[in-house]
Design an enzyme around this catalytic site. Structure first.
Site, short mmCIF file in Angstrom:
data_model
loop_
_atom_site.label_atom_id
_atom_site.label_comp_id
_atom_site.label_asym_id
_atom_site.label_seq_id
_atom_site.Cartn_x
_atom_site.Cartn_y
_atom_site.Cartn_z
N HIS A 4 0.82 -1.21 0.00
CA HIS A 4 0.00 0.00 0.00
C HIS A 4 0.85 1.27 0.00
O HIS A 4 0.37 2.35 -0.35
CB HIS A 4 -1.00 0.01 1.16
CG HIS A 4 -0.41 0.19 2.52
ND1 HIS A 4 -0.17 -0.86 3.38
CD2 HIS A 4 -0.01 1.30 3.18
CE1 HIS A 4 0.34 -0.40 4.51
NE2 HIS A 4 0.44 0.92 4.42
N ASP B 171 0.13 -7.83 1.59
CA ASP B 171 0.58 -6.44 1.61
C ASP B 171 2.11 -6.33 1.63
O ASP B 171 2.72 -6.02 2.65
CB ASP B 171 -0.02 -5.73 2.84
CG ASP B 171 0.21 -4.23 2.83
OD1 ASP B 171 0.59 -3.69 1.79
OD2 ASP B 171 0.00 -3.61 3.90
N SER C 108 4.51 2.01 8.00
CA SER C 108 4.16 0.95 7.07
C SER C 108 5.37 0.43 6.31
O SER C 108 6.21 1.21 5.85
CB SER C 108 3.13 1.45 6.06
OG SER C 108 1.85 1.51 6.62
#
Length: 286
Positions: free
Chosen positions: A83, A136, A233
């Site tokens: 992402h 992810d 992230s």
């Protein structure tokens, strides 16, 4: 109702880059929450595989363009969250980002230490599901190698590092409070691997997300406390000297009953066998 969020630092810095007037401290979290809520400062030498993803064109120079984290798993190979490379983050396909770089060997984002290495190729896992956050991860290939001492091995399936109760370290430059207090210096937090059923109860499906044990890992503290957050992230979760997770998503940061969710690295390693032509962890994935 609270919404699950991927932990990329997107809107606050993107807006700051566009308007050049919005402060980082106090900016409302948009796409996620932080690392190292409840964490402590470390020197990059203590987690040399931790790198920052940077694009000054997109995010400005206030934080050297940092918007996500990453982890070196081979001298020219960095893993991050899928992402982080979305068009909503970079403004277009990742390989079209002219100044996408990895910052390595740097504790303070604004210091001149370490290296800023251009990304030669960026590939998002073709199995990534942006709706569920499954799969992810993405792979960055660098234009020049990092030292071997900056590489962390990936823990395969069945590795005891995944055992519930194992202490792990998550590191990054993300939000330290859950409210927009983004770190300029590298921080880390000690968390514990939690049982899969703990995360399954926390995220059974619906607006807060669905936990999938086969491709995800649950980490944090059941009662709340140290956790990854917005801006972290793609960063590493390391236990017993091996990479076990990539910061992915969660509901808030450090909240009781809402532990952090990480991409399970054993699932990444399996996918890389196909995704990288059977050369997972090699210097040059094909």
């Amino acid at each position: 109702m609270r919404r699950s969020v991927a932990r990329a630092l997107v809107r606050p810095l993107a807006l700051a880059a566009a308007a050049a007037v919005i402060p980082l401290v106090g900016a409302a979290p948009a796409a996620a929450d932080s690392v190292v809520v409840g964490g402590f400062p470390i020197d990059v030498s203590q987690a040399p595989w931790t790198v920052a993803l940077s694009s000054r064109d997109r995010f400005g120079g206030t934080r050297a363009g940092q918007f996500c984290g990453g982890v070196a798993v081979a001298p020219t190979t960095v893993l991050t969250a899928a992402h982080c490379l979305g068009e909503d983050v970079l403004g277009g396909p990742p390989n079209a980002a002219r100044d996408l770089k990895v910052i390595a060997g740097r504790t303070d984002l604004l210091s001149g230490k370490g290296d800023e290495i251009a990304v030669r190729d960026a590939r998002v896992n073709p199995g990534y599901d942006a709706t569920t956050n499954a799969g992810d991860f993405a792979v960055l290939t660098l234009t020049k190698p990092l030292p071997r001492s900056a590489v962390v091995p990936m823990a395969g399936a069945g590795d005891p590092a995944y055992t519930p109760g194992t202490e792990a370290l998550v590191s990054g430059w993300g939000d330290m409070s859950g409210g927009g207090a983004y770190a300029r210096r590298l921080h880390a937090a000690r968390v514990h691997v939690l049982p899969d059923d703990t995360c399954a109860r926390a995220y059974p499906g619906g607006p807060e997300g669905a936990y999938r044990a086969g491709s995800m890992l649950c980490g944090g503290e059941a009662k709340g406390g140290p956790d990854a957050c917005q801006g972290d992230s793609g960063g590493p979760l390391v236990a017993s000297g091996r990479l076990i997770g990539l910061v992915s998503w969660g509901s808030g940061c450090g909240r009781p009953g809402n532990p952090g969710v990480y991409t399970r690295v054993s699932a990444v390693a399996r996918a890389l066998d196909v995704f990288s032509g059977g050369r997972a962890g090699s210097d040059e994935p094909s």
